[in-house]
Design a protein around this motif. Structure first.
Motif, short mmCIF file in Angstrom:
data_model
loop_
_atom_site.label_atom_id
_atom_site.label_comp_id
_atom_site.label_asym_id
_atom_site.label_seq_id
_atom_site.Cartn_x
_atom_site.Cartn_y
_atom_site.Cartn_z
N ASP A 175 0.95 -1.17 -0.06
CA ASP A 175 0.12 0.21 0.09
C ASP A 175 0.90 1.28 0.06
N ASN A 176 2.02 1.15 -0.43
CA ASN A 176 2.85 2.25 -0.46
C ASN A 176 2.57 2.90 -1.86
N GLU A 177 2.51 4.35 -1.89
CA GLU A 177 2.38 4.89 -3.09
C GLU A 177 3.41 5.49 -3.92
N TRP A 178 3.31 5.12 -5.23
CA TRP A 178 4.48 5.48 -6.31
C TRP A 178 3.86 6.29 -7.45
N LYS A 179 4.69 7.56 -7.69
CA LYS A 179 3.99 8.64 -8.90
C LYS A 179 4.97 8.31 -10.06
N PHE A 180 4.38 7.93 -11.16
CA PHE A 180 5.25 7.93 -12.51
C PHE A 180 4.58 8.97 -13.34
N ARG A 181 5.43 9.37 -14.13
CA ARG A 181 5.05 10.27 -15.44
C ARG A 181 5.06 9.26 -16.64
N HIS A 182 4.11 9.10 -17.06
CA HIS A 182 3.62 8.02 -18.57
C HIS A 182 3.57 9.10 -19.67
N ILE A 183 4.35 8.82 -20.54
CA ILE A 183 4.57 9.68 -21.88
C ILE A 183 4.60 8.76 -23.34
N PHE A 184 4.18 9.52 -24.16
CA PHE A 184 3.99 8.62 -25.56
C PHE A 184 5.08 9.55 -26.36
N ARG A 185 6.27 9.06 -26.62
CA ARG A 185 7.06 9.80 -27.35
C ARG A 185 8.28 8.83 -27.99
N GLY A 186 8.96 9.35 -28.63
CA GLY A 186 10.26 8.85 -29.35
C GLY A 186 9.83 8.58 -30.84
N GLN A 187 10.96 8.00 -31.46
CA GLN A 187 11.01 7.53 -32.91
C GLN A 187 11.37 6.12 -32.85
N PRO A 188 10.55 5.34 -33.20
CA PRO A 188 9.23 5.02 -33.20
C PRO A 188 8.59 5.73 -31.75
N LYS A 189 7.40 5.94 -32.02
CA LYS A 189 6.63 6.26 -30.59
C LYS A 189 6.50 5.35 -29.65
N ARG A 190 6.61 5.32 -28.53
CA ARG A 190 6.50 4.09 -27.61
C ARG A 190 5.94 4.72 -26.20
N HIS A 191 5.48 3.81 -25.35
CA HIS A 191 4.85 4.50 -24.03
C HIS A 191 6.00 4.31 -23.25
N LEU A 192 6.36 5.24 -22.22
CA LEU A 192 7.46 5.12 -21.26
C LEU A 192 7.08 5.74 -19.91
N LEU A 193 7.57 5.10 -18.88
CA LEU A 193 7.32 5.87 -17.61
C LEU A 193 8.80 6.35 -17.39
N THR A 194 8.92 7.58 -17.09
CA THR A 194 9.94 8.28 -16.76
C THR A 194 10.03 8.92 -15.11
N THR A 195 9.66 10.11 -15.20
CA THR A 195 9.94 10.41 -13.84
C THR A 195 9.18 9.54 -12.70
N GLY A 196 9.90 9.32 -11.72
CA GLY A 196 9.54 8.43 -10.67
C GLY A 196 10.08 7.07 -10.76
N TRP A 197 10.30 6.63 -12.11
CA TRP A 197 10.37 5.33 -12.06
C TRP A 197 12.08 4.99 -11.67
N SER A 198 12.87 5.60 -11.66
CA SER A 198 14.22 5.40 -11.00
C SER A 198 14.15 5.35 -9.60
N VAL A 199 13.47 5.92 -8.99
CA VAL A 199 13.23 6.04 -7.49
C VAL A 199 12.49 4.55 -7.12
N PHE A 200 11.56 4.24 -7.95
CA PHE A 200 10.94 2.86 -7.71
C PHE A 200 11.93 1.66 -7.97
N VAL A 201 12.93 2.03 -8.98
CA VAL A 201 13.91 0.73 -9.33
C VAL A 201 14.69 0.77 -8.00
#
Length: 221
Positions: A175-201
């Motif tokens: 029940d610990n809360e984690w916040k991630f930024r989900h973005i769709f970008r790149g070439q080719p475009k893809r879904h990524l979790l960026t901000t917050g992901w490295s903290v989780f890892v």
């Protein structure tokens, strides 16, 4: 292999301690694992349990568990309670069961099968599991999510934005809360979790080869 998990759209009342969600537990345990319903009869093998405890604690059986020569090799018991847990350090799921051995007379008594007996454990439908790559666990990168999985599990993105992005709030098994930024970008475009992901890892001490499971639980209280 460790298995971390996050559930989306989970809500809890302030100050209320809730039990581990059954669907989340079964998603982490996998489709081959099922738990007997409360009230059913099970066979308990003391020697097998002793060996399992010794293996999990890397200790000799005799050094950790007393030896009872008169204990039968198997006991027919009635299941009184099942509690689902997750290890705080590894997120490995396990179940704690309360068993009561039945006397020879009780074993002969008429036994009514619980209505749930034989019913498969409920597996969630909106989830995905991914084995992490070296790129996924890099502190300078993000988590790459397959497009089909992102569209199935994550809330829909507003593709009119440039680039489409949103903040996700997830809760883990504890029940610990984690916040991630989900973005769709790149070439080719893809879904990524960026901000917050490295903290989780870093917090979960994840490495390439570990698995992460994301599940969408609507109205999860």
């Amino acid at each position: 292999m460790r298995l971390s998990s996050s559930g989306f759209n989970q809500q809890t009342q302030e100050g209320e301690k809730k039990c581990l969600n059954s669907e989340l537990w079964h998603a982490c345990a996998g489709p081959l694992v099922s738990l007997p319903p409360v009230g059913s009869r099970v066979v308990y093998f003391p020697q097998g349990h002793s060996e399992q405890v010794a293996a999990s604690t890397n200790k000799e059986v005799d050094a950790h568990i007393p030896n009872y020569p008169s204990l039968p090799p198997q006991l027919i018991c009635q299941l009184h309670n099942v509690t689902m847990h997750a290890d705080v350090e590894t997120d490995e799921v396990y179940a704690q069961m309360t068993l009561q051995p039945l006397s020879p007379q009780e074993q002969k008594d008429v036994y009514l099968l619980p209505a749930e007996l034989g019913t498969p454990s409920k597996q969630p439908t909106n989830y995905f599991c991914k084995t992490l790559t070296a790129s996924d666990t890099s502190t300078h990168g993000g988590f790459s999510v397959p497009r089909r999985a992102a569209e199935k599990v994550f809330p829909p993105l507003d593709y009119s934005q440039t680039p489409p992005a949103q903040e996700l709030i997830a809760r883990d098994l504890h029940d610990n809360e984690w916040k991630f930024r989900h973005i769709f970008r790149g070439q080719p475009k893809r879904h990524l979790l960026t901000t917050g992901w490295s903290v989780f890892v870093s917090a979960k001490r994840l490495v390439a080869g570990d698995s992460v499971l994301f599940i969408w639980l609507e109205n999860f209280l």
